[in-house]
Write an enzyme that holds these catalytic residues in place. Structure first.
Site, PDB file in Angstrom:
ATOM      1  N   ASP A 146      39.116  36.676  44.953  1.00 30.40           N
ATOM      2  CA  ASP A 146      38.595  35.419  44.404  1.00 30.40           C
ATOM      3  C   ASP A 146      38.777  34.290  45.422  1.00 30.40           C
ATOM      4  O   ASP A 146      39.629  34.383  46.320  1.00 30.40           O
ATOM      5  CB  ASP A 146      39.362  35.045  43.127  1.00 30.40           C
ATOM      6  CG  ASP A 146      39.246  36.113  42.049  1.00 30.40           C
ATOM      7  OD1 ASP A 146      38.233  36.837  42.041  1.00 30.40           O
ATOM      8  OD2 ASP A 146      40.183  36.217  41.227  1.00 30.40           O
TER       9      ASP A 146
HETATM   10  N1  URA Z   1      42.621  40.425  40.979  1.00 27.60           N
HETATM   11  C1  URA Z   1      42.270  39.144  40.679  1.00 27.60           C
HETATM   12  O1  URA Z   1      42.399  38.707  39.551  1.00 27.60           O
HETATM   13  N2  URA Z   1      41.776  38.398  41.667  1.00 27.60           N
HETATM   14  C2  URA Z   1      41.660  38.818  42.953  1.00 27.60           C
HETATM   15  O2  URA Z   1      41.232  38.057  43.825  1.00 27.60           O
HETATM   16  C3  URA Z   1      42.038  40.134  43.233  1.00 27.60           C
HETATM   17  C4  URA Z   1      42.519  40.918  42.228  1.00 27.60           C
END
Ligand code: URA
Length: 229
Positions: free
Chosen positions: A101
Site C-alpha cells: 500500500d
Molecule cells: N498487507 C497490507 O495490509 N498492506 C500491505 O501493504 C501489505 C500487506
C-alpha cells in the site's frame, strides 16, 4: 512468449512499433515471415528483422526499499510509482511482484520475468513474507495461536492460512504470512479488533531488506533468483 514482446525485449522498439514492423512483413521466425503479434516464439528460435538476428536481453531481478507515499503500480496516480526509484533502462517495463500500500514501506521485488514472479505472487506457492507491524492497541500472547489457526477476514470465505506472529513488544510484532490478499495484514489485525498504525515489509522468501537504504535498489544475487525458480 509473444513475438511482439520478444521484439520489445530485444530492441528499443515499443509494443506498438513492434506490431508495425510485424505488419510490414520484415520479421521472420526460422526464415518464415510472421505478421501476427500474438505468435508464440521460444528463445531457441532464430528471429530476425530484415536479416538482423535478435537476441533477447536477459531478465532483471531487483529489490527496492519502498518509501512512504509511493505506489506499486506502473503508472503514477495520486503518488508516484516506485519504478521511478529504479535507475535502470526501461524501468517501466518491469512489473511488481507483490504490491504494498502507499502507506506501507519496505521490500518490493520488481522484474521483467513473469514466469519467475508467478512463484512469488501465486497463493499456491506459499511464499513467505514477513512484515513488521506497529499496532494502536497492545496485543496479547494468546493471539499467537489465533494467527496460527487462521483469521476470518471480512468478506472472505475461508480462514487465512496459518501465520506466524512474533511479539516484539505490546505494540510491535513481526508477522509472517504466505498469502497476499488485498490489505491482508491490516485486515487481519482489524479482525481481532486492533489497528495497524505502521507497516513495513522486511522479507520475501530468502530476500531480506537488510540495510538497503530507503528509496534505494539493488539487483538480486544469483542465489536469491534461484530460490524462486
Ligand atoms: N498487507 C497490507 O495490509 N498492506 C500491505 O501493504 C501489505 C500487506
Amino acid at each position: 512468449m509473444r513475438i511482439d514482446k520478444f521484439i520489445c525485449k530485444s530492441t528499443e522498439l515499443t509494443r506498438s512499433e513492434a506490431k508495425k514492423v510485424l505488419k510490414s512483413g520484415e520479421v521472420r521466425v526460422n526464415g518464415e515471415v510472421v505478421k501476427n503479434p500474438a505468435t508464440q516464439v521460444h528463445e531457441n528460435n532464430t528471429i530476425d528483422i530484415d536479416g538482423q538476428v535478435l537476441t533477447a536481453r536477459t531478465s532483471r531481478y531487483i529489490v527496492v526499499h519502498k518509501p512512504l507515499d509511493t505506489i506499486c503500480s506502473n503508472v503514477d496516480e495520486v503518488y508516484p510509482s516506485i519504478l521511478h526509484y529504479v535507475e535502470v533502462d526501461r524501468a517501466f517495463d518491469l512489473h511488481i511482484a507483490g504490491r504494498l500500500d502507499a502507506d506501507t514501506t519496505g521490500l518490493v521485488i520488481v522484474t521483467d520475468d513473469g514466469r519467475w514472479s508467478h512463484n512469488i505472487i501465486s497463493p499456491k506457492k506459499d511464499c513467505e513474507k514477513t512484515y513488521r507491524v506497529w499496532l494502536r492497541n497492545p496485543i496479547k500472547q494468546e493471539y499467537i495461536a489465533t494467527f496460527e489457526q487462521g483469521i476470518q477476514l471480512q468478506g472472505e470465505d475461508g480462514l487465512t492460512k496459518p501465520a506466524v506472529l512474533n511479539i516484539i513488544d505490546e505494540q510491535e510484532v513481526l508477522l509472517t504470512i504466505t498469502e497476499g490478499k488485498y490489505h491482508q495484514v491490516k485486515r487481519m489485525f482489524a479482525a481481532i479488533g486492533n489497528k495497524v498504525v505502521g507497516l513495513h515489509r522486511e522479507r520475501i522468501g530468502c530476500v531480506e531488506l537488510g540495510d538497503l537504504p530507503l528509496g534505494e535498489w539493488r539487483y538480486l544475487t544469483e542465489e536469491e533468483v534461484e530460490f524462486f525458480k
